[in-house]
Every structure is written in structure tokens, then in C-alpha cells.
Design a protein around this motif. Structure first.
Motif, short mmCIF file in Angstrom:
data_model
loop_
_atom_site.label_atom_id
_atom_site.label_comp_id
_atom_site.label_asym_id
_atom_site.label_seq_id
_atom_site.Cartn_x
_atom_site.Cartn_y
_atom_site.Cartn_z
N MET A 160 10.47 -10.80 0.62
CA MET A 160 10.61 -11.87 -0.36
C MET A 160 11.55 -12.96 0.13
SD MET A 160 8.47 -10.68 -2.41
CE MET A 160 8.54 -12.05 -3.54
N ALA A 161 12.62 -12.59 0.83
CA ALA A 161 13.57 -13.59 1.34
C ALA A 161 12.91 -14.47 2.40
CB ALA A 161 14.80 -12.90 1.91
N ILE A 162 12.13 -13.87 3.28
CA ILE A 162 11.44 -14.63 4.33
C ILE A 162 10.38 -15.54 3.74
CG2 ILE A 162 9.89 -14.40 6.31
CD1 ILE A 162 11.41 -11.82 7.04
N ASP A 163 9.59 -15.01 2.84
CA ASP A 163 8.51 -15.81 2.26
C ASP A 163 9.06 -16.94 1.39
OD1 ASP A 163 6.77 -14.19 3.54
OD2 ASP A 163 5.97 -13.19 1.77
N LYS B 92 25.29 -15.57 6.48
CA LYS B 92 24.16 -15.28 7.36
C LYS B 92 22.95 -14.92 6.50
CE LYS B 92 26.48 -15.82 11.16
NZ LYS B 92 26.20 -16.95 12.08
N PHE B 93 21.79 -14.87 7.14
CA PHE B 93 20.58 -14.59 6.37
C PHE B 93 20.59 -13.19 5.79
CE2 PHE B 93 16.07 -13.85 5.59
CZ PHE B 93 15.72 -15.03 4.94
N HIS B 94 21.17 -12.24 6.52
CA HIS B 94 21.21 -10.87 5.99
C HIS B 94 22.13 -10.79 4.78
CE1 HIS B 94 25.20 -9.97 7.69
NE2 HIS B 94 24.79 -10.63 8.77
N ASP B 95 23.12 -11.73 4.70
CA ASP B 95 23.95 -11.79 3.49
C ASP B 95 23.11 -12.24 2.29
OD1 ASP B 95 26.26 -11.08 4.90
OD2 ASP B 95 26.58 -13.16 5.53
N LEU B 96 22.17 -13.15 2.56
CA LEU B 96 21.25 -13.58 1.50
C LEU B 96 20.40 -12.41 1.01
CD1 LEU B 96 19.64 -15.65 -0.19
CD2 LEU B 96 18.30 -16.13 1.86
N VAL B 97 19.92 -11.60 1.96
CA VAL B 97 19.11 -10.43 1.58
C VAL B 97 19.94 -9.47 0.73
CG1 VAL B 97 17.79 -8.47 2.43
CG2 VAL B 97 17.65 -10.68 3.62
#
Length: 558
Positions: A132-135, A98-103
Motif C-alpha cells: 500500500m505504501a509503494i502503490d 526514511k521510507f521504512h519509517d513511513l511504512v
């Protein structure tokens, strides 16, 4: 607040958090001791003096990437497009991610992220990582359209419908060009290692992720580079580059051209054009002439001359000569010297004006481009110099003395070129400790181009590819370039400038023009001075003869 107004970095509504600052400092020191690594700063702040003149070239107007401008309210509108990019990125992640795992994965890189930025980032670690992850996800989504056809991986097919009007394969949409302008700004950079990390979680192979990222970045930078005609770009590796501006810079200025040299600090306001001769119309020139004439008169030992010298050395005359010329010319009997008032009073005025202008410039004015002492394109063309375009980098600029040919790389000037060049120069000035090659090149072009006629000549020769509205815009672009605060010698450019000046100065047309300017244009001041000296001598002779009854010789008498 106007969108063109410079907004302080991280200008959030909350006050500076001292407790968080202490915690971050402690953690940073501990992590640095454990890792024993030195991460260089790569994302700098543009000097405020440059911001004052051209804020639209350095401050993003559409989208903020990274923490510097993230909390500016006028840029919040792009947040929904960033969210759309995050959704696409989450779909592309490997299963069970999931994206929060990426964060969470990026949390190990927090210290490295902070180290890349020149300014202290007054945000919590979790906030910084999400930003930074979103951008980085948005930037990858934007760059995918530049991927070469042979690297058009299935994982990157399909664009979010919400972002469809921003992403334009034909590169003609105004929204697309506006975002490009913001992406290449120095304060709007995202470290490339974050892009690599996200792609690693989308691909099973790290090499495949690096290959795709390299393809996107090179295609993007080639499209933006003003030097599109270069046949062979230098070989670069993603791991060796800090961000997009860094890649674009090293594509234009190969690392082989970077040589450590001694750097001199420059006073941007007191610097005079290199090689500029003293003007014959300057007050200093006239005063020097007066001194030489007086020396010649002083060598004469005739009785009238001795009387004049004795009179001028008297105490009353000394007192009068110490008065300002404006006051002297108003005294009875001295109104004949009125024409000389402007000559001898100008220097004091110039010095006072210079002092005032220096104070004003130090406060508000940015340093303008250093105008190199080189003739303009029109002047060189008049004496037969040819301009030959090349498909090489700026490191190949040269002047052929035998063929009177100046070799310049072909440069394409488009709507975003001014922003690109100014941010590249700002980056070079902030980062490089050696030669400021690109800065020197912009100074060279500013010296060669004075008017739109100069641009026309270069355009007709193929050196300038003008995609702007007129040649005058190109001339204004080069003459409006701001220069760095440091001066450096770039051997191959300095050699070229020396050769051009040597060739230009050796032509008889130029010598005649200089002679006319030196001796004829300023002759009215010289004649005025000599008339005044002659008048003083005649008045002295008249006074002498009235006292001693001079007798004229009778013609024919013995």
C-alpha cells in the motif's frame, strides 16, 4: 494466461495460510473492540457475470494498485516504475525520515486498510503495508501533473526520468492513457487516507497537505469526467471520500440526489421491456381471437351449427385436438389446416426456447442494459421533439411538454469513457442502498440510442461530444452497457420518461402507425384463421346437406 482473462483475486503461488488467517481474525476483533469503530467497505469486487463479458473494462492491463491484482505476473513490469516513485517520495519526506519509517507509521492503519476491501486479504501485515505504501507513492507521483498551477508546490517539482514517458502533461501519450484506464477500475483503488498520511509526512502543515491532495484529485476527476461541461461541481471533502472512483462518482451524482428508496431484486433474464404491448402477431393474440369467434358461433342455434358443435364435442375429435398441430396437419383430410400449424405450435416452441435461454443466460451471460420503454431519438425527432444540451448534472434531466424539448446534459465520449462509466455503475450497484441514478441514466441513454443515426442527431444538437472514431462506436457503447442486478425508481427520471411517452403516444402519426401495425401487419394471420373457420363451416354444411338432402329455394317461387 491472457491479459484479458479474469484472474482470481490474490492468486499467489502459495496456498491459503490458515494460521495467518486465525492470527489476523483475532487481531482484527481485538482492534475493533478497542476502537469501537465501523469502517464501511468501499473497494468491491466486480461481479463475475460482468467480468465474463467485458474483462478489459474491469481487469487492469498495465498496473496493479492495491492487493487485488498485485501478484499477477504480467503486471510485474511496472514494479520498476513504482520503485522510482518510492525514491522520489523518500526524497520529499521530511528530514530524518526514511521510507521504512513511513511504512511503520502505516502499521497503525492496517485494520482500517483491510476493512476497506470486500475480499479477505491473504497476505501478512508487513507485506500489505509495503504494498500500500509503494502503490500510494506511485499514485501521488502520477497525480501531481494534474495539480492546478496556483498549487504547483516546489515539493512536487521534478519527475523521475524513469517515469517521464508515463507522465504526460499534455495527456496525449498512449502509456499515460493506458494507466488512467487502470487507475479508474473499481478493483484497483487505493484508500485516500493513505495518500493523506504520506503527504502529512512531506509537509509541515496538515491543512497544506489536504489542500494539495484535494487540488490533485479534483483536477484529475474533472479531466476524466464524461460531463466536463458542468459549470458547478458539488463541494466535496477528501476526508468524506473513500477513493478516486468515489470522488468521481459524487462529482457526477451529487449526494443530494441520493435518497433511500425500496429496492427490488431483478431477474435480469426474464424481464420484459416496460410498457410493451402484447404483439398482435403473437400466438396468444391469435388464440384469443379464436376463442372470441367460437363464442359468437356458439350463440347461434341453427341446426347446422348444432350438428357441428355436437361433432366437435365428440370423443374422437377431442382426442385429435389434444395432439400436437404438427401431427394433426399430417392426418388425412386435415392438410388444409397446414397454414395454422405455425400459429398454434409457436407458443410451445417459444416457451421451450425461453426456458433453455434462461438456463444458458444464468450460466454465462451477463445482464444487458435494461431497455427503458421510451422512443428512440429518431422517432422523437420525427414528431418534432427537440434535444437541448445543458451544462448541469444528470439530476437536471427533464422534458418540457409545452415546448416538446428534452433537456439532457452534455456528455463527452472518449477512449476511456466506456471503462469509466462501467466501473462507476459497478461501484454504484455495489455501494448504494438508495437510488441507482447513474445506472438509470445509462439505461435511459441505451433506450434513446438504437442506431448511429440517433447518435448523429444528438451530436448535431450538442448533447453528445463524440471523440471516438464513428457514431456507430457510440451506439455500440450505450447498447453494450451492462446493467445492475437491482432495480430502483428514480423519480425525476421516471417522471421524464412518463412525460415523453405521453407526448409521443398522443400524436396522430403514432396512433396511425400503431393501428396499421395492430390491424394490417397481422391481417394475414387473421384472414388465414377466418378462411379456415369458413372452410370448416362449409364442409360441415356439405356433410349435413348430403345426409338430409337440403333443397335450394327456387328464385321467384312462392
Amino acid at each position: 494466461m491472457s491479459s484479458l482473462e479474469y484472474t482470481p483475486i490474490l492468486n499467489s503461488a502459495s496456498h491459503f495460510d490458515l494460521d495467518r488467517w486465525v492470527i489476523q481474525i483475532r487481531r482484527t476483533l481485538d482492534e475493533e473492540l478497542e476502537e469501537d469503530s465501523d469502517i464501511p467497505v468501499s473497494i468491491f469486487n466486480v461481479p463475475k457475470s460482468l467480468m465474463v463479458k467485458d474483462p478489459h473494462c474491469y481487469v487492469p492491463q498495465e498496473i496493479a494498485l492495491g492487493p487485488y491484482h498485485y501478484w499477477r505476473p504480467e503486471l510485474f513490469e511496472m514494479q520498476r516504475y513504482k520503485t522510482a516513485a518510492v525514491r522520489v517520495a523518500q526524497i520529499r519526506l521530511r528530514k530524518s525520515f526514511k521510507f521504512h519509517d513511513l511504512v511503520d507509521r502505516l502499521s497503525r492503519l492496517e485494520a482500517r486498510i483491510r476493512a476497506c476491501y470486500h475480499k479477505y486479504l491473504d497476505v501478512s501485515g508487513e507485506t500489505l503495508l509495503w504494498v500500500m505504501a509503494i502503490d500510494a507513492s506511485f499514485l501521488l507521483e502520477f497525480l501531481q501533473i494534474y495539480t492546478s498551477k496556483e498549487h504547483n508546490y516546489k515539493v512536487l517539482t521534478g519527475v523521475s526520468s524513469r517515469m517521464s514517458h508515463l507522465l504526460d502533461v499534455a495527456l496525449k501519450k498512449s502509456a499515460h492513457n493506458a494507466i488512467i484506464k487502470d487507475i479508474v477500475m473499481l478493483e484497483n483503488q487505493v484508500p485516500l487516507f493513505l495518500l493523506r498520511k504520506i503527504l502529512e509526512l512531506q509537509f509541515s502543515s496538515v491543512d497544506l497537505a489536504d489542500e494539495l491532495l484535494f487540488s490533485m484529485l479534483m483536477a484529475f476527476c474533472k479531466e476524466l469526467s464524461p460531463f466536463k461541461k458542468i459549470k458547478e461541481f458539488p463541494s466535496l471533502r477528501v476526508v468524506d471520500c473513500a477513493h478516486l472512483v468515489d470522488i468521481l462518482y459524487h462529482m457526477i451524482v451529487p449526494k443530494s440526489a441520493e435518497v433511500n428508496v425500496d429496492i427490488e431484486e431483478v431477474d435480469g433474464q426474464n424481464e420484459v421491456k416496460e410498457g410493451k404491448e402484447a404483439s398482435p402477431e403473437s400466438p396468444q393474440y391469435v388464440k384469443q381471437l379464436v376463442v372470441e369467434v367460437w363464442k359468437l358461433i356458439g350463440k347461434l342455434n341453427a341446426r347446422p351449427v348444432r350438428i357441428v358443435k355436437r361433432a366437435l364435442s365428440s370423443q374422437p375429435i377431442k382426442v385429435i385436438l389434444k395432439l400436437p398441430w404438427t401431427m394433426i396437419t399430417n392426418l388425412p383430410g386435415f392438410k388444409l389446416l397446414k397454414p395454422l400449424e405455425g400459429i398454434f405450435s409457436t407458443e410451445d416452441k417459444i416457451e421451450a426456447e425461453n426456458e433453455n435461454s434462461i438456463l444458458e443466460d444464468d450460466i454465462s451471460s451477463p445482464p444487458l442494459a435494461e431497455e427503458i420503454a421510451i422512443p428512440s431519438v429518431s422517432e422523437l425527432s420525427e414528431i418534432g421533439v427537440r434535444f437541448l444540451p445543458t451544462n448541469s448534472s444528470i439530476t437536471t434531466i427533464s422534458f418540457d411538454l409545452k415546448r416538446a424539448t428534452l433537456h439532457l446534459p452534455t456528455i463527452s465520449l472518449e477512449a476511456n469513457t466506456e471503462v469509466i462509466l462501467k466501473n462507476l455503475v459497478a461501484y454504484e450497484t455495489s455501494k448504494e442502498s438508495g437510488q441507482l441514478v447513474l445506472t438509470r441514466y445509462t439505461e435511459l441513454m441505451a433506450g434513446l440510442i438504437d442506431t448511429d443515426h440517433d447518435v448523429q442527431i444528438l451530436r448535431e444538437r450538442g448533447v453528445v461530444l463524440n471523440h471516438l472514431k464513428s457514431d456507430k462506436e457510440v451506439a455500440d457503447l450505450w447498447n453494450g452497457m451492462s446493467r445492475s442486478f437491482r432495480a430502483t425508481k428514480v423519480p425525476f427520471l421516471d417522471k421524464m420518461i412518463e412525460d415523453v411517452n405521453k407526448y409521443y403516444g398522443g400524436k396522430w402519426k403514432v396512433k396511425v402507425r400503431k393501428f396499421i401495425k395492430l390491424y394490417l401487419y397481422s391481417s394475414w394471420k387473421f384472414l388465414t384463421l377466418m378462411a379456415a373457420v369458413l372452410l370448416l363451416l362449409l364442409m360441415s354444411l356439405q356433410a349435413f346437406c348430403s345426409l338430409y338432402e337440403c333443397k335450394l329455394p327456387v328464385i321467384g317461387s312462392r
